[in-house]
Design a protein around this motif. Structure first.
Motif, mmCIF file in Angstrom:
data_model
loop_
_atom_site.group_PDB
_atom_site.id
_atom_site.type_symbol
_atom_site.label_atom_id
_atom_site.label_comp_id
_atom_site.label_asym_id
_atom_site.label_seq_id
_atom_site.Cartn_x
_atom_site.Cartn_y
_atom_site.Cartn_z
ATOM 1 N N THR A 5 43.457 -79.811 30.973
ATOM 2 C CA THR A 5 43.221 -80.925 30.067
ATOM 3 C C THR A 5 41.736 -81.274 30.037
ATOM 4 N N GLN A 6 41.387 -82.189 29.128
ATOM 5 C CA GLN A 6 40.050 -82.757 29.137
ATOM 6 C C GLN A 6 40.157 -84.208 28.706
ATOM 7 N N SER A 7 39.338 -85.051 29.315
ATOM 8 C CA SER A 7 39.361 -86.485 29.018
ATOM 9 C C SER A 7 38.142 -86.918 28.218
ATOM 10 N N SER A 8 37.240 -85.974 27.927
ATOM 11 C CA SER A 8 36.069 -86.276 27.101
ATOM 12 C C SER A 8 35.592 -84.995 26.439
ATOM 13 N N ALA A 18 45.441 -80.494 35.654
ATOM 14 C CA ALA A 18 46.232 -81.706 35.881
ATOM 15 C C ALA A 18 47.669 -81.299 36.141
ATOM 16 N N GLU A 56 40.345 -88.039 19.517
ATOM 17 C CA GLU A 56 39.671 -88.277 20.788
ATOM 18 C C GLU A 56 40.516 -87.747 21.959
ATOM 19 N N PRO A 57 39.865 -87.218 23.011
ATOM 20 C CA PRO A 57 40.603 -86.834 24.222
ATOM 21 C C PRO A 57 41.260 -88.066 24.837
ATOM 22 N N PRO A 58 42.253 -87.899 25.715
ATOM 23 C CA PRO A 58 42.608 -86.614 26.356
ATOM 24 C C PRO A 58 43.527 -85.769 25.499
ATOM 25 N N THR A 60 45.185 -81.301 25.491
ATOM 26 C CA THR A 60 45.227 -79.951 26.049
ATOM 27 C C THR A 60 44.989 -78.963 24.921
#
Length: 310
Positions: A5-8, A18, A56-58, A60
C-alpha cells in the motif's frame, strides 16, 4: 494477508507492506490467490501523483493479475476454485493487484492457457489489451496493411508487433539495435534504430501508426501515415498533434483508452494457445522488491514486461 500500500504520493519509498483482511467475493466476483502481478507505467505514474487515477492515498496499486481462483461468489458459474486465470481488474478504478489475494469480477478474467507461465500471464492483460484495442478495435488492422509501431520492444509494443503479424500486416518497428533480434523473432518485418536513423524517412508510407511515445513523435508519425490512414496514440493527454492538424493531413487521429474485456483477452489467449503470441518477461521480482520494479519501469528501457510475485 500481505498487501503493498501507500499512504501518500511520492517516490518508491512510499510503497510499504501492510497486513489487511483477506477480501470475500460478493455476487459475480471471484477471489484469486495471486501468483504474479504485472507492473505497468501507469502504476508508476499513479504512485507518484502524476496521474491521480485513484484519488488521494491510501490505496493499493496494480491491475494485472494471474493466479488461482480460491473462492467464487454467488452467480458465478464460469469459474470455480482451482481454475488458473488472468485478467485486467477494475481499470481505471482500483484493481488492488499488489496483494496476496484479490477480488475480480467474473467478466474481467479468462483461463490461463498452458502456453503462458503464470508470470507471462500476469504481464499480458493491460499491455495486450492496449495493443489489441488500438490495432483491432480502433484501427481494424488487416491483411497487407503496413503498420508503424513505436517502442516496439516495450511492454505494449512487443505484443502489438505480434498482434499485427497475426492480422497479416507488414510491421515496421522502432527500437534500439540491441533489441532488433528479439523483434525479428516476434515477427517484425522492418526495424529502425531510432538512436541512429530517422523513422520519418525510413518507415515508408504506412496505413496505421501506433504511437507509444507521444509528444513530438505524434506529429512526426503523422507525416508517414498515408492519406486516409490512421494515427493511434496511447498517451491521450500527449498526442503531439490535434484532430484539426490530422484532418489537414487527411488522416484520422484516435487515442486508445484501455478497458477490461474478457472477450478481447480471450482472443489474446487464443493467439497464445495457437503459438502466435508470447509475452517476453525481462524481470520477475518478489513483492519485497517492488521499489526496484518501479525503478525499472521508470527507466523506460525495459524490454517486454516486469512482473512481481508474492
Amino acid at each position: 494477508m500481505r498487501s503493498i500500500t501507500q499512504s501518500s504520493f511520492g517516490d518508491t519509498s512510499v510503497l510499504e507492506f501492510a497486513e489487511v483482511d483477506r477480501p470475500r467475493p460478493g455476487p459475480g466476483q471471484v477471489l484469486i490467490k495471486v501468483g504474479a502481478a504485472g507492473v505497468n507505467p501507469v502504476d508508476v505514474a499513479v504512485r507518484a501523483g502524476f496521474y491521480p487515477l485513484l484519488g488521494e492515498p491510501p490505496f493499493t496499486l496494480g491491475w494485472d493479475v494471474a493466479g488461482v481462483v480460491e473462492d467464487a461468489g454467488s452467480g458465478v458459474s464460469a469459474f470455480e476454485p482451482g481454475d488458473e486465470v488472468l485478467g485486467l481488474l477494475a481499470f481505471p478504478a482500483a484493481g488492488n493487484a499488489y496483494a496476496e489475494y484479490v477480488l475480480a469480477s467474473a467478466n474481467e478474467i479468462v483461463r490461463r492457457p498452458a502456453a503462458l507461465t503464470v508470470e507471462q500471464a500476469a504481464g499480458l492483460p493491460l499491455a495486450g489489451l492496449t495493443a489489441w484495442q488500438a490495432l483491432v478495435g480502433i484501427a481494424r488492422l488487416g491483411e497487407g496493411q503496413r503498420v508503424l509501431i513505436h517502442r516496439a520492444a516495450g511492454g505494449v509494443g512487443h505484443l502489438a508487433v505480434q498482434i499485427a503479424k497475426a492480422r497479416g500486416a507488414h510491421v515496421v518497428g522502432t527500437a534500439s539495435r540491441a533489441k532488433h533480434a528479439l523483434l525479428r523473432e516476434l515477427g517484425a518485418d522492418t526495424l529502425i534504430d531510432y538512436t541512429t536513423e530517422d523513422f520519418v524517412t525510413e518507415a515508408g508510407p504506412v496505413d496505421v501508426a501506433f504511437d507509444l511515445v507521444g509528444g513530438e513523435y505524434g506529429a512526426l508519425s503523422a507525416a508517414v501515415v498515408k492519406p486516409g490512414g490512421l494515427l493511434v496514440g496511447a498517451l491521450g493527454a500527449n498526442l503531439g498533434i490535434t484532430p484539426e492538424q490530422a484532418a489537414e493531413r487527411g488522416i484520422g487521429l484516435e487515442a486508445v483508452s484501455v478497458r477490461p474485456s474478457a472477450a478481447d483477452l480471450a482472443r489474446l489467449t487464443a493467439l497464445a494457445e495457437a503459438g502466435r503470441l508470447t509475452v517476453h518477461v525481462e524481470h520477475v521480482l518478489p513483492f519485497a522488491e517492488v521499489a526496484k520494479a518501479h525503478e525499472l519501469i521508470s527507466s523506460g528501457r525495459t524490454t517486454g514486461k516486469v512482473v512481481l510475485t508474492p
